[in-house]
Design a protein around this motif. Sequence first.
Motif, PDB file in Angstrom:
ATOM      1  N   GLN A   1       0.809  -1.209   0.000  1.00 40.22           N
ATOM      2  CA  GLN A   1       0.000   0.000   0.000  1.00 40.22           C
ATOM      3  C   GLN A   1       0.848   1.268   0.000  1.00 40.22           C
ATOM      4  O   GLN A   1       0.314   2.369   0.025  1.00 40.22           O
ATOM      5  CB  GLN A   1      -0.919   0.013   1.230  1.00 40.22           C
ATOM      6  CG  GLN A   1      -1.864  -1.164   1.285  1.00 40.22           C
ATOM      7  CD  GLN A   1      -2.847  -1.182   0.136  1.00 40.22           C
ATOM      8  OE1 GLN A   1      -3.676  -0.296   0.019  1.00 40.22           O
ATOM      9  NE2 GLN A   1      -2.739  -2.180  -0.735  1.00 40.22           N
ATOM     10  N   ASN A   2       2.175   1.083   0.025  1.00 43.32           N
ATOM     11  CA  ASN A   2       3.057   2.256  -0.010  1.00 43.32           C
ATOM     12  C   ASN A   2       4.358   1.904  -0.734  1.00 43.32           C
ATOM     13  O   ASN A   2       4.666   0.735  -0.956  1.00 43.32           O
ATOM     14  CB  ASN A   2       3.320   2.805   1.398  1.00 43.32           C
ATOM     15  CG  ASN A   2       4.157   1.869   2.255  1.00 43.32           C
ATOM     16  OD1 ASN A   2       4.311   0.687   1.958  1.00 43.32           O
ATOM     17  ND2 ASN A   2       4.690   2.386   3.338  1.00 43.32           N
ATOM     18  N   GLN A   3       5.115   2.936  -1.092  1.00 47.20           N
ATOM     19  CA  GLN A   3       6.371   2.731  -1.845  1.00 47.20           C
ATOM     20  C   GLN A   3       7.396   1.926  -1.056  1.00 47.20           C
ATOM     21  O   GLN A   3       8.206   1.232  -1.626  1.00 47.20           O
ATOM     22  CB  GLN A   3       6.950   4.082  -2.230  1.00 47.20           C
ATOM     23  CG  GLN A   3       6.090   4.845  -3.200  1.00 47.20           C
ATOM     24  CD  GLN A   3       6.791   5.048  -4.515  1.00 47.20           C
ATOM     25  OE1 GLN A   3       8.001   5.105  -4.572  1.00 47.20           O
ATOM     26  NE2 GLN A   3       6.024   5.147  -5.569  1.00 47.20           N
ATOM     27  N   GLY A   4       7.372   2.037   0.260  1.00 51.18           N
ATOM     28  CA  GLY A   4       8.348   1.346   1.091  1.00 51.18           C
ATOM     29  C   GLY A   4       7.994  -0.085   1.421  1.00 51.18           C
ATOM     30  O   GLY A   4       8.732  -0.760   2.136  1.00 51.18           O
ATOM     31  N   ASN A   5       6.867  -0.576   0.909  1.00 48.87           N
ATOM     32  CA  ASN A   5       6.409  -1.948   1.155  1.00 48.87           C
ATOM     33  C   ASN A   5       6.232  -2.277   2.636  1.00 48.87           C
ATOM     34  O   ASN A   5       6.290  -3.439   3.028  1.00 48.87           O
ATOM     35  CB  ASN A   5       7.366  -2.973   0.521  1.00 48.87           C
ATOM     36  CG  ASN A   5       7.385  -2.879  -0.972  1.00 48.87           C
ATOM     37  OD1 ASN A   5       6.347  -2.759  -1.604  1.00 48.87           O
ATOM     38  ND2 ASN A   5       8.569  -2.896  -1.549  1.00 48.87           N
TER      39      ASN A   5
END
Length: 182
Positions: free
Chosen positions: A98-102
């Motif tokens: 759900q985000n770029q940083g996983n």
Amino acid sequence: MKMRFKSAFAAIALSIISLNTTTQAETAAPQAVDRVDIQKYAGKWYEIAHLPMYFQRKCIANITAQYSVNADQTIRVLNSCRIANGEIISSEGVAYSQNQGNSKLKVSFLPKGLRWIPFTKGHYWLLRVDPEYKVALVGGPSNKYLWILSREPQLDEATYQSYIDTAKDYGYDVTKLIKLPH
């Protein structure tokens, strides 16, 4: 008389606001770490402790989670545990970043054809992961779910307590944690 009531009411209201401010200052809302290397996170994890939840009600021992990265960069999740009759039960799901940083995932354990249904995915936030990916604290934006995971079936007490302290800082009720044997 009305003036005394208003003054008393104002004093009570200020006290409540003060208590709420103090409580909020002591605990922070759960926050996912900035970034997780999914390839390093993949593999087998042993559950050391969890907050009570419906889906784990039958588990009595040997709770594990196996993660692997799919070709489409989703994550295959295979949870298993031993139940009272000695049988090993498991549940397979998929996690979506759900985000770029996983570090913020949504997980669904519904059958493949039903995973599109809204509101059927649970939050899976990595709240803390040690640099060597040997211990992890997992929760979500609420304080409803919490897991402490380790690459080994046992976790030394100092490390365990450190992760408990992090959970407390995020407002989790760690007195309700359940530890099951491996």
